[in-house]
Design a protein around this motif. Structure first.
Motif, PDB file in Angstrom:
ATOM      1  N   SER A 161       2.251   4.061  -6.980  1.00 41.88           N
ATOM      2  CA  SER A 161       2.655   2.832  -6.309  1.00 41.88           C
ATOM      3  C   SER A 161       4.171   2.775  -6.132  1.00 41.88           C
ATOM      4  CB  SER A 161       2.192   1.620  -7.116  1.00 41.88           C
ATOM      5  OG  SER A 161       2.840   0.443  -6.691  1.00 41.88           O
ATOM      6  N   ALA A 176      -4.073   5.381 -13.791  1.00 44.92           N
ATOM      7  CA  ALA A 176      -3.398   5.911 -12.614  1.00 44.92           C
ATOM      8  C   ALA A 176      -2.736   4.743 -11.895  1.00 44.92           C
ATOM      9  CB  ALA A 176      -4.403   6.614 -11.700  1.00 44.92           C
ATOM     10  N   THR A 181       1.882   9.267 -12.744  1.00 45.29           N
ATOM     11  CA  THR A 181       1.018   9.400 -11.573  1.00 45.29           C
ATOM     12  C   THR A 181       1.794  10.163 -10.506  1.00 45.29           C
ATOM     13  OG1 THR A 181       0.044   7.227 -12.092  1.00 45.29           O
ATOM     14  CG2 THR A 181      -0.402   8.127  -9.902  1.00 45.29           C
ATOM     15  N   GLU A 214      -1.667   3.378  -9.151  1.00 50.32           N
ATOM     16  CA  GLU A 214      -1.800   3.480  -7.707  1.00 50.32           C
ATOM     17  C   GLU A 214      -1.613   2.110  -7.052  1.00 50.32           C
ATOM     18  OE1 GLU A 214      -5.069   7.123  -7.863  1.00 50.32           O
ATOM     19  OE2 GLU A 214      -5.730   5.043  -7.719  1.00 50.32           O
ATOM     20  N   ALA A 256       2.318  11.343  -4.617  1.00 55.57           N
ATOM     21  CA  ALA A 256       1.409  11.163  -3.480  1.00 55.57           C
ATOM     22  C   ALA A 256       0.443  10.008  -3.690  1.00 55.57           C
ATOM     23  CB  ALA A 256       0.628  12.458  -3.231  1.00 55.57           C
ATOM     24  N   ARG A 257       0.238   9.606  -4.963  1.00 57.36           N
ATOM     25  CA  ARG A 257      -0.713   8.521  -5.240  1.00 57.36           C
ATOM     26  C   ARG A 257      -0.071   7.323  -5.939  1.00 57.36           C
ATOM     27  NH1 ARG A 257      -4.192   9.373  -8.860  1.00 57.36           N
ATOM     28  NH2 ARG A 257      -3.558  11.386  -9.741  1.00 57.36           N
ATOM     29  N   GLU A 284      -4.888   9.010 -16.101  1.00 56.11           N
ATOM     30  CA  GLU A 284      -4.102  10.238 -16.086  1.00 56.11           C
ATOM     31  C   GLU A 284      -3.793  10.650 -17.526  1.00 56.11           C
ATOM     32  OE1 GLU A 284      -3.253  12.255 -13.764  1.00 56.11           O
ATOM     33  OE2 GLU A 284      -3.681  11.130 -11.920  1.00 56.11           O
ATOM     34  N   ASP A 318      -8.875   4.600 -12.567  1.00 57.42           N
ATOM     35  CA  ASP A 318      -8.765   6.026 -12.853  1.00 57.42           C
ATOM     36  C   ASP A 318      -7.676   6.220 -13.903  1.00 57.42           C
ATOM     37  OD1 ASP A 318     -10.716   6.851 -11.008  1.00 57.42           O
ATOM     38  OD2 ASP A 318      -9.264   6.734  -9.362  1.00 57.42           O
ATOM     39  N   THR A 359       2.955   4.466  -1.062  1.00 62.86           N
ATOM     40  CA  THR A 359       3.030   5.383  -2.198  1.00 62.86           C
ATOM     41  C   THR A 359       4.480   5.786  -2.428  1.00 62.86           C
ATOM     42  OG1 THR A 359       2.783   7.379  -0.870  1.00 62.86           O
ATOM     43  CG2 THR A 359       0.752   6.299  -1.641  1.00 62.86           C
ATOM     44  N   ARG A 415      -4.153  -1.162  -7.513  1.00 60.64           N
ATOM     45  CA  ARG A 415      -5.084  -0.776  -8.572  1.00 60.64           C
ATOM     46  C   ARG A 415      -5.809  -2.010  -9.101  1.00 60.64           C
ATOM     47  NH1 ARG A 415      -3.305  -2.371 -13.545  1.00 60.64           N
ATOM     48  NH2 ARG A 415      -1.102  -2.905 -13.721  1.00 60.64           N
ATOM     49  N   ASN A 446       0.804  -1.225   0.000  1.00 63.81           N
ATOM     50  CA  ASN A 446       0.000   0.000   0.000  1.00 63.81           C
ATOM     51  C   ASN A 446       0.834   1.271   0.000  1.00 63.81           C
ATOM     52  OD1 ASN A 446      -2.546  -1.240  -0.002  1.00 63.81           O
ATOM     53  ND2 ASN A 446      -2.451  -1.571   2.210  1.00 63.81           N
TER      54      ASN A 446
END
Length: 444
Positions: free
Chosen positions: A180, A393, A174, A395, A177-178, A294, A292, A147, A398, A145
């Motif tokens: 992976s 995105a 990405t 993340e 802050a978000r 980008e 999501d 970032t 995901r 989890n």
């Protein structure tokens, strides 16, 4: 050769073209269907005022071996290979970092480059190197989890901001802050933990359709396959021995189907009855609905006189452009002769620039370059391409469908399927090859 129906491939981006080349190289006939008039998908040529441009600037690394192998196998377009270099666009650029990886065995060149980087204090450089060595000793493994911002938090803030955050944004599209941390570490491992030239910048010196998709099409056609553009195809059904697609209003038999479209296009690649008949198809489509996306904006600017650059690619100050590339190949053969330099400025991910109309964004980027390099000649030509769904995105945790086997007779390819890499050309190529190899292993 056994007289059987061909393998159908839906989607002529890098994943679909990689699948087609892999099948053709094994003597398996295939038909590649692409809905657009130009191959390449989200990495394709666009033509504006006679200039052959790219819909988005893509940067490859020396570690992207599968892509470079297929470019070589198909006699693809030219590219320039340079040691990893991060240099400011203009001398005296504030808060700029200069880093050059040395040519040396293994990771030694990168480590020397980190220690010798200009723009950081000696303390920051030593801390940066120690941090990287700790990441390496941990095997580039991170909590699921985490970032990228959390991953970089032990670093001196300037080292994170000037070096690693820009590399993350370029690779994962990405924000830190978000993004992976594990996927970013996968890129770092591929680039910095292998051969000395794995971290090279590989810069296409031709448009992205000519780099691989169009040579791939020629290769496929020369080896018994077909490529059909402006052909919107859908899967009607498939099982272990045969499949049916519809294209051009007609049903076509296939021995299997490889679906290699973008994640937001997956639902449209299947006829409605195919959704209901295949729970695995419905599950993959449902997973992707939670993704999501980008954007990537590419601002093309033409100037009547050249401005000196430190190399073919340079860092900007993120206001708003992030990287600038010198693209003399765009001017070669163009009918317009009043331009001496074509620059391509990349803005990854979303931000305040996203709300600007294209003409305002072009003026803002030109003003940014002019502020950094006052000797820049007046801009006399511009064009902006924004891919709103350039990448998913990237993340932690995901949504991701499994692949390459989606169901009996159905295979899935695309950058969003790759388990390790972000949405890059290499991820697309890897999954295309994997889908083709799975199809062959299953007797396709």
């Amino acid at each position: 050769m056994e007289d059987r129906a061909p393998v159908a491939i839906i989607g002529g981006g890098y994943a679909g073209c990689a699948a087609a080349v892999t099948l053709a190289s094994r003597g398996v006939p295939c038909v590649l269907h692409e809905a657009a008039p130009v191959l390449g998908g989200r990495a394709r040529r666009v033509v504006r005022d006679g200039f052959r441009l790219d819909n988005g600037q893509h940067l490859l690394l020396g570690a992207y071996a599968r892509t470079l192998d297929l470019v070589a196998r198909t006699g693809g377009g030219a590219y320039a290979r340079r040691p990893l270099s991060i240099s400011p666009f203009a001398p005296g650029q504030p808060n700029a970092l200069t880093l050059l990886a040395r040519r040396a065995p293994g990771r030694l060149g990168v480590l020397v480059g980190l220690l010798a980087a200009r723009g950081l204090t000696l303390r920051e450089r030593v801390a940066n190197l120690a941090w990287f060595r700790s990441v390496e000793r941990a095997g580039f493994a991170r909590p699921p989890n985490e970032t990228v911002a959390q991953f970089l938090s032990p670093l001196p803030p300037r080292a994170a901001k000037l070096l690693w955050e820009p590399l993350n944004l370029a690779a994962l599209n990405t924000p830190a802050a978000r993004a992976s941390a594990q996927v970013f570490c996968n890129v770092l491992r591929a680039a910095f933990a292998g051969r000395g030239d794995d971290c090279d910048f590989v810069l296409p010196t031709t448009d992205l359709s000519a780099l691989f998709p169009e040579p791939a099409a020629s290769y496929v056609c020369a080896n018994g396959g077909r490529v059909v553009t402006q052909s919107r195809a859908q899967v009607l059904g498939a099982d272990r021995t045969s499949a049916t697609i519809v294209a051009g209003g007609k049903a076509h038999a296939a021995r299997a189907v490889i679906v290699a479209v973008g994640p937001h296009q997956l639902a449209d690649a299947f006829a409605p009855e195919a959704h209901a008949a295949r729970p695995s198809v419905a599950a993959a489509i449902g997973a992707l609905e939670r993704l999501d996306y980008e954007p990537i904006a590419t601002v093309w600017l033409g100037y009547p006189a050249r401005v000196a650059m430190p190399g073919p690619i340079a860092r900007l100050d993120d206001a708003p452009g992030q990287w600038v590339l010198d693209r003399p190949d765009v001017l070669s053969g163009a009918t317009r002769t009043d331009l001496a330099q074509m620059l391509s400025v990349v803005i990854s991910a979303s931000g305040p620039h996203t709300a600007l109309p294209h003409d305002e964004l072009a003026r803002a980027v030109d003003a940014q370059l002019r502020c950094l390099a006052p000797s820049l000649a007046p801009c006399v030509w511009s064009f902006v391409v924004t891919e709103k769904r350039a990448t998913y995105a990237c993340e932690p945790r995901r949504a991701r469908p499994t692949g390459p086997r989606l169901a009996p007779g159905l295979y899935l390819a695309g950058d969003y399927v790759d388990q390790d890499f972000p949405a890059t050309l290499e991820a697309a190529v890897r999954t295309g090859i994997a889908a083709a190899e799975a199809c062959l292993a299953d007797g396709g």
